[in-house]
Write a protein that holds these residues in place. Structure first.
Motif, PDB file in Angstrom:
ATOM      1  N   LEU A  39       0.914  -1.295  -0.029  1.00 18.86           N
ATOM      2  CA  LEU A  39      -0.044   0.069  -0.154  1.00 18.86           C
ATOM      3  C   LEU A  39       0.958   1.261   0.107  1.00 18.86           C
ATOM      4  N   ALA A  40       1.860   1.169   0.780  1.00 17.59           N
ATOM      5  CA  ALA A  40       2.595   2.413   0.943  1.00 17.59           C
ATOM      6  C   ALA A  40       3.516   2.437  -0.561  1.00 17.59           C
ATOM      7  N   ASP A  41       4.043   1.514  -1.147  1.00 15.19           N
ATOM      8  CA  ASP A  41       4.657   1.434  -2.561  1.00 15.19           C
ATOM      9  C   ASP A  41       3.534   2.149  -3.603  1.00 15.19           C
ATOM     10  N   ALA A  42       2.353   1.434  -3.423  1.00 14.02           N
ATOM     11  CA  ALA A  42       1.244   2.054  -4.306  1.00 14.02           C
ATOM     12  C   ALA A  42       1.029   3.458  -4.166  1.00 14.02           C
ATOM     13  N   LYS A  47       2.044   9.362  -6.078  1.00 16.24           N
ATOM     14  CA  LYS A  47       2.622  10.773  -6.137  1.00 16.24           C
ATOM     15  C   LYS A  47       3.833  10.755  -7.152  1.00 16.24           C
ATOM     16  N   LYS A  48       4.382   9.882  -7.484  1.00 24.06           N
ATOM     17  CA  LYS A  48       5.677   9.927  -8.563  1.00 24.06           C
ATOM     18  C   LYS A  48       4.814  10.230  -9.801  1.00 24.06           C
ATOM     19  N   HIS A  49       4.213   9.484 -10.309  1.00 24.37           N
ATOM     20  CA  HIS A  49       3.567   9.545 -11.630  1.00 24.37           C
ATOM     21  C   HIS A  49       2.489  10.643 -11.733  1.00 24.37           C
ATOM     22  N   PHE A  50       1.494  10.935 -10.636  1.00 21.74           N
ATOM     23  CA  PHE A  50       0.533  11.861 -10.830  1.00 21.74           C
ATOM     24  C   PHE A  50       0.749  12.798  -9.684  1.00 21.74           C
TER      25      PHE A  50
END
Length: 200
Positions: A39-42, A47-50
């Motif tokens: 969940l933290a990775d998602a 945040k990275k891509h959007f």
């Protein structure tokens, strides 16, 4: 002699049963840890891509049992300062090594059944799908990181349209495949069932 054999058999069953309970409890704990990490990775990927998307993923509720666990996720999407949508997702997890909901003689990590929850944000979709979850996901995960996945989008029909000929009709679609998640690479392979879609 027969009595001794019975005692031995009962003792073996008790040991095996205890081992199964212990392994299921441990697997449930392992799954909970992995879910929190994923969940933290998602959230980080969003945040990275959007970077401009005001979206958060959280575990609203987690109930862990010995043989199964129930998880409720909340996806909060802020569309404007005054408009906020929340999508709720339920996940039922049957713990390995022998998930009761999807029993297999080959040890598995877990079997998960995921479905959307009928809330204010998704009620229109549920109307189209006759109050069934518009989207379901079944995942049978192995200890080696591979998973067998079935993703299904339910049949939908817009019965509010006066012109039934031109109303939205969707036959539903199912994706079956496998996924392998490893540190060095992730691989996915899926097949799709035929579907029909008509709309005005």
């Amino acid at each position: 002699m027969a009595m001794k054999k019975t005692i031995v058999a009962v003792s073996v069953l008790a040991v095996l049963g205890g081992a199964w309970v212990g392994a299921s409890w441990y697997t449930g704990k392992l799954v909970e840890t992995q879910l929190t990490e994923r969940l933290a990775d998602a959230q980080a990927q969003i945040k990275k891509h959007f970077p401009k998307a005001d979206t958060s993923l959280t575990i609203a509720q987690y109930q862990r049992g010995v043989f199964s666990s129930q998880v409720t996720y909340a996806v909060d999407i802020v569309l404007s300062p005054s408009v906020k949508e929340q999508v709720t997702v339920n996940q039922n997890i049957s713990h390995g090594p022998f998930p009761l909901a999807k029993f297999s003689l080959a040890p598995k990590l877990a079997y998960s059944q995921v479905a959307l929850v009928n809330t204010e944000s998704t009620k229109d979709l549920f109307k189209l799908s006759a109050d069934e979850s518009p989207l379901t996901l079944d995942v049978l995960s192995s200890y080696d990181g591979s998973s067998a996945i079935t993703l299904a989008i339910a049949p939908m029909e817009d019965k509010s349209e006066a012109d039934a000929v031109n109303a939205l009709k969707f036959s539903g679609i199912t994706f079956n495949g496998t996924a392998v998640v490893a540190k060095d690479k992730n691989t996915f392979s899926f097949t799709m069932t035929p579907f029909e879609l008509t709309e005005s």
